[in-house]
Design a protein around this motif. Structure first.
Motif, PDB file in Angstrom:
ATOM      1  N   LYS A   1       0.848  -1.181   0.000  1.00  0.00           N
ATOM      2  CA  LYS A   1       0.000   0.000   0.000  1.00  0.00           C
ATOM      3  C   LYS A   1       0.893   1.244   0.000  1.00  0.00           C
ATOM      4  O   LYS A   1       2.090   1.170   0.190  1.00  0.00           O
ATOM      5  N   LYS A   2       0.259   2.412  -0.199  1.00  0.00           N
ATOM      6  CA  LYS A   2       1.077   3.626  -0.311  1.00  0.00           C
ATOM      7  C   LYS A   2       1.869   3.872   0.965  1.00  0.00           C
ATOM      8  O   LYS A   2       3.019   4.288   0.925  1.00  0.00           O
ATOM      9  N   LYS A   3       1.275   3.568   2.126  1.00  0.00           N
ATOM     10  CA  LYS A   3       2.001   3.790   3.376  1.00  0.00           C
ATOM     11  C   LYS A   3       3.245   2.908   3.442  1.00  0.00           C
ATOM     12  O   LYS A   3       4.274   3.329   3.983  1.00  0.00           O
ATOM     13  N   ASP A   4       3.181   1.693   2.871  1.00  0.00           N
ATOM     14  CA  ASP A   4       4.335   0.796   2.879  1.00  0.00           C
ATOM     15  C   ASP A   4       5.466   1.363   2.020  1.00  0.00           C
ATOM     16  O   ASP A   4       6.646   1.263   2.378  1.00  0.00           O
ATOM     17  N   ILE A   5       5.095   1.949   0.886  1.00  0.00           N
ATOM     18  CA  ILE A   5       6.094   2.507  -0.034  1.00  0.00           C
ATOM     19  C   ILE A   5       6.726   3.754   0.575  1.00  0.00           C
ATOM     20  O   ILE A   5       7.950   3.951   0.508  1.00  0.00           O
ATOM     21  N   ILE A   6       5.903   4.591   1.192  1.00  0.00           N
ATOM     22  CA  ILE A   6       6.437   5.775   1.882  1.00  0.00           C
ATOM     23  C   ILE A   6       7.368   5.350   3.010  1.00  0.00           C
ATOM     24  O   ILE A   6       8.453   5.920   3.194  1.00  0.00           O
ATOM     25  N   GLN A   7       6.966   4.330   3.756  1.00  0.00           N
ATOM     26  CA  GLN A   7       7.767   3.874   4.890  1.00  0.00           C
ATOM     27  C   GLN A   7       9.129   3.367   4.438  1.00  0.00           C
ATOM     28  O   GLN A   7      10.144   3.579   5.117  1.00  0.00           O
ATOM     29  N   LYS A   8       9.192   2.708   3.282  1.00  0.00           N
ATOM     30  CA  LYS A   8      10.471   2.228   2.756  1.00  0.00           C
ATOM     31  C   LYS A   8      11.409   3.406   2.483  1.00  0.00           C
ATOM     32  O   LYS A   8      12.614   3.330   2.751  1.00  0.00           O
ATOM     33  N   CYS A   9      10.834   4.494   1.946  1.00  0.00           N
ATOM     34  CA  CYS A   9      11.642   5.700   1.699  1.00  0.00           C
ATOM     35  C   CYS A   9      12.194   6.263   3.004  1.00  0.00           C
ATOM     36  O   CYS A   9      13.388   6.584   3.108  1.00  0.00           O
ATOM     37  N   ILE A  10      11.319   6.393   3.977  1.00  0.00           N
ATOM     38  CA  ILE A  10      11.712   6.974   5.269  1.00  0.00           C
ATOM     39  C   ILE A  10      12.771   6.122   5.949  1.00  0.00           C
ATOM     40  O   ILE A  10      13.750   6.633   6.506  1.00  0.00           O
ATOM     41  N   ALA A  11      12.598   4.800   5.879  1.00  0.00           N
ATOM     42  CA  ALA A  11      13.570   3.896   6.492  1.00  0.00           C
ATOM     43  C   ALA A  11      14.936   4.029   5.825  1.00  0.00           C
ATOM     44  O   ALA A  11      15.978   4.041   6.503  1.00  0.00           O
ATOM     45  N   ASP A  12      14.953   4.146   4.499  1.00  0.00           N
ATOM     46  CA  ASP A  12      16.218   4.298   3.769  1.00  0.00           C
ATOM     47  C   ASP A  12      16.943   5.574   4.149  1.00  0.00           C
ATOM     48  O   ASP A  12      18.182   5.641   4.090  1.00  0.00           O
ATOM     49  N   LEU A  13      16.181   6.591   4.520  1.00  0.00           N
ATOM     50  CA  LEU A  13      16.775   7.875   4.904  1.00  0.00           C
ATOM     51  C   LEU A  13      17.030   7.960   6.406  1.00  0.00           C
ATOM     52  O   LEU A  13      17.404   9.011   6.920  1.00  0.00           O
ATOM     53  N   HIS A  14      16.830   6.830   7.100  1.00  0.00           N
ATOM     54  CA  HIS A  14      17.143   6.700   8.533  1.00  0.00           C
ATOM     55  C   HIS A  14      16.400   7.718   9.396  1.00  0.00           C
ATOM     56  O   HIS A  14      16.940   8.248  10.364  1.00  0.00           O
ATOM     57  N   VAL A  15      15.146   7.963   9.015  1.00  0.00           N
ATOM     58  CA  VAL A  15      14.308   8.852   9.816  1.00  0.00           C
ATOM     59  C   VAL A  15      13.626   8.039  10.909  1.00  0.00           C
ATOM     60  O   VAL A  15      12.953   7.054  10.636  1.00  0.00           O
ATOM     61  N   THR A  16      13.798   8.436  12.141  1.00  0.00           N
ATOM     62  CA  THR A  16      13.174   7.721  13.258  1.00  0.00           C
ATOM     63  C   THR A  16      11.949   8.451  13.798  1.00  0.00           C
ATOM     64  O   THR A  16      11.137   7.867  14.517  1.00  0.00           O
ATOM     65  N   ASN A  17      11.810   9.727  13.439  1.00  0.00           N
ATOM     66  CA  ASN A  17      10.655  10.522  13.843  1.00  0.00           C
ATOM     67  C   ASN A  17       9.894  10.935  12.587  1.00  0.00           C
ATOM     68  O   ASN A  17      10.333  11.812  11.847  1.00  0.00           O
ATOM     69  N   ASN A  18       8.751  10.283  12.335  1.00  0.00           N
ATOM     70  CA  ASN A  18       8.009  10.542  11.098  1.00  0.00           C
ATOM     71  C   ASN A  18       7.480  11.962  10.993  1.00  0.00           C
ATOM     72  O   ASN A  18       7.105  12.412   9.908  1.00  0.00           O
ATOM     73  N   GLU A  19       7.433  12.690  12.105  1.00  0.00           N
ATOM     74  CA  GLU A  19       6.975  14.078  12.052  1.00  0.00           C
ATOM     75  C   GLU A  19       7.979  14.981  11.339  1.00  0.00           C
ATOM     76  O   GLU A  19       7.666  16.125  11.003  1.00  0.00           O
ATOM     77  N   LEU A  20       9.178  14.468  11.090  1.00  0.00           N
ATOM     78  CA  LEU A  20      10.187  15.228  10.357  1.00  0.00           C
ATOM     79  C   LEU A  20      10.058  15.032   8.851  1.00  0.00           C
ATOM     80  O   LEU A  20      10.787  15.642   8.079  1.00  0.00           O
ATOM     81  N   ALA A  21       9.136  14.162   8.438  1.00  0.00           N
ATOM     82  CA  ALA A  21       8.963  13.844   7.026  1.00  0.00           C
ATOM     83  C   ALA A  21       7.681  14.459   6.471  1.00  0.00           C
ATOM     84  O   ALA A  21       6.692  14.631   7.184  1.00  0.00           O
ATOM     85  N   VAL A  22       7.710  14.769   5.175  1.00  0.00           N
ATOM     86  CA  VAL A  22       6.557  15.322   4.465  1.00  0.00           C
ATOM     87  C   VAL A  22       6.332  14.511   3.198  1.00  0.00           C
ATOM     88  O   VAL A  22       7.275  14.247   2.446  1.00  0.00           O
ATOM     89  N   MET A  23       5.102  14.119   2.971  1.00  0.00           N
ATOM     90  CA  MET A  23       4.711  13.479   1.714  1.00  0.00           C
ATOM     91  C   MET A  23       4.062  14.529   0.825  1.00  0.00           C
ATOM     92  O   MET A  23       3.201  15.297   1.286  1.00  0.00           O
ATOM     93  N   VAL A  24       4.454  14.569  -0.446  1.00  0.00           N
ATOM     94  CA  VAL A  24       3.883  15.518  -1.402  1.00  0.00           C
ATOM     95  C   VAL A  24       3.178  14.719  -2.496  1.00  0.00           C
ATOM     96  O   VAL A  24       3.809  13.894  -3.169  1.00  0.00           O
ATOM     97  N   GLY A  25       1.869  14.938  -2.660  1.00  0.00           N
ATOM     98  CA  GLY A  25       1.138  14.167  -3.652  1.00  0.00           C
ATOM     99  C   GLY A  25      -0.152  14.815  -4.079  1.00  0.00           C
ATOM    100  O   GLY A  25      -0.580  15.825  -3.506  1.00  0.00           O
ATOM    101  N   ASP A  26      -0.786  14.187  -5.078  1.00  0.00           N
ATOM    102  CA  ASP A  26      -1.993  14.787  -5.675  1.00  0.00           C
ATOM    103  C   ASP A  26      -3.240  13.954  -5.446  1.00  0.00           C
ATOM    104  O   ASP A  26      -4.258  14.194  -6.106  1.00  0.00           O
ATOM    105  N   SER A  27      -3.188  12.975  -4.515  1.00  0.00           N
ATOM    106  CA  SER A  27      -4.335  12.074  -4.395  1.00  0.00           C
ATOM    107  C   SER A  27      -4.635  11.679  -2.962  1.00  0.00           C
ATOM    108  O   SER A  27      -3.801  11.840  -2.065  1.00  0.00           O
ATOM    109  N   ASP A  28      -5.830  11.097  -2.788  1.00  0.00           N
ATOM    110  CA  ASP A  28      -6.205  10.597  -1.473  1.00  0.00           C
ATOM    111  C   ASP A  28      -5.292   9.455  -1.034  1.00  0.00           C
ATOM    112  O   ASP A  28      -5.025   9.292   0.151  1.00  0.00           O
TER     113      ASP A  28
END
Length: 217
Positions: A142-169
């Motif tokens: 799901k989209k959350k799984d794909i976003i999470q893979k990105c965040i994990a690769d960038l070694h982000v431990t606090n998701n509030e430091l991340a922003v998703m930019v998109g055009d859909s629900d």
């Protein structure tokens, strides 16, 4: 130091206008399988979501048949129509400006992983990041799984430091499920107005690409 450290971008309707290629591959698949034709408005709903979901919306077929449609679409798209796309005006400047702000960049798309990589490299987005993730062939991610893979690769431990930019629900919901901030863009395919975006938690709405940078001040 800015409030956010990571920006994850969707592809269709956010980085690239992929309408021409996607619609041609959908029409090819419909004709090949002898299915009922769809209007242009219906065809446009195929841009962005998982392809299985889109076919299932219009054709009441068994799951195995829907997967056959998806496989045919993807093969045609990869071999013939993939690169019929246009970067949105200003989107490269957005990436340049965010890099200067020390924002780490990533891409999360429902395009299948192999041709997500192909199209992103073709249009030069790999110049800005090698964190490029797409979907699996069976639509299990799901989209959350794909976003999470990105965040994990960038070694982000606090998701509030991340922003998703998109055009859909899909983008908005995936971000919300992870506790990731969301910026909705209205120049793409799904969200058309500020009100569309504001149905979901968000930190901002961008009518054109360069406005995205304003939310990283």
């Amino acid at each position: 130091m800015g409030k956010y450290k990571v920006a994850v971008f969707d592809v269709d309707g956010t980085l690239l206008d992929t309408k021409e290629g996607v619609l041609e591959s959908v029409q090819y698949t419909i004709e090949k399988f002898g299915l009922q034709r769809l209007s242009v408005e219906q065809l446009e709903t195929f841009i962005g979501p998982p392809i299985q979901n889109s076919f299932a919306r219009y054709y009441k077929l068994p799951e195995i048949e829907i997967q056959k449609l998806a496989n045919t679409f993807r093969e045609r798209y990869k071999m013939v129509d993939l690169l019929k796309a246009k970067p949105y005006d200003g989107i490269y400047q957005v990436f340049e400006m965010l890099k200067k702000k020390d924002i780490e960049l990533a891409v999360a798309t429902y395009k299948r992983q192999d041709y997500a990589i192909k199209i992103l490299r073709h249009f030069g987005f790999d110049k800005y990041t090698d964190v490029l993730y797409g979907a699996d062939n069976e639509n299990k991610l799901k989209k959350k799984d794909i976003i999470q893979k990105c965040i994990a690769d960038l070694h982000v431990t606090n998701n509030e430091l991340a922003v998703m930019v998109g055009d859909s629900d899909n983008d908005a919901i995936g971000a919300h499920e992870l506790g990731v901030n969301f910026i909705g863009v209205t120049y793409g395919f799904d969200f058309r107005t500020k009100e569309d975006v504001e149905k979901f938690p968000n930190i901002g709405v961008a009518k054109y690409p360069l406005e995205i940078v304003n939310f990283f001040e």
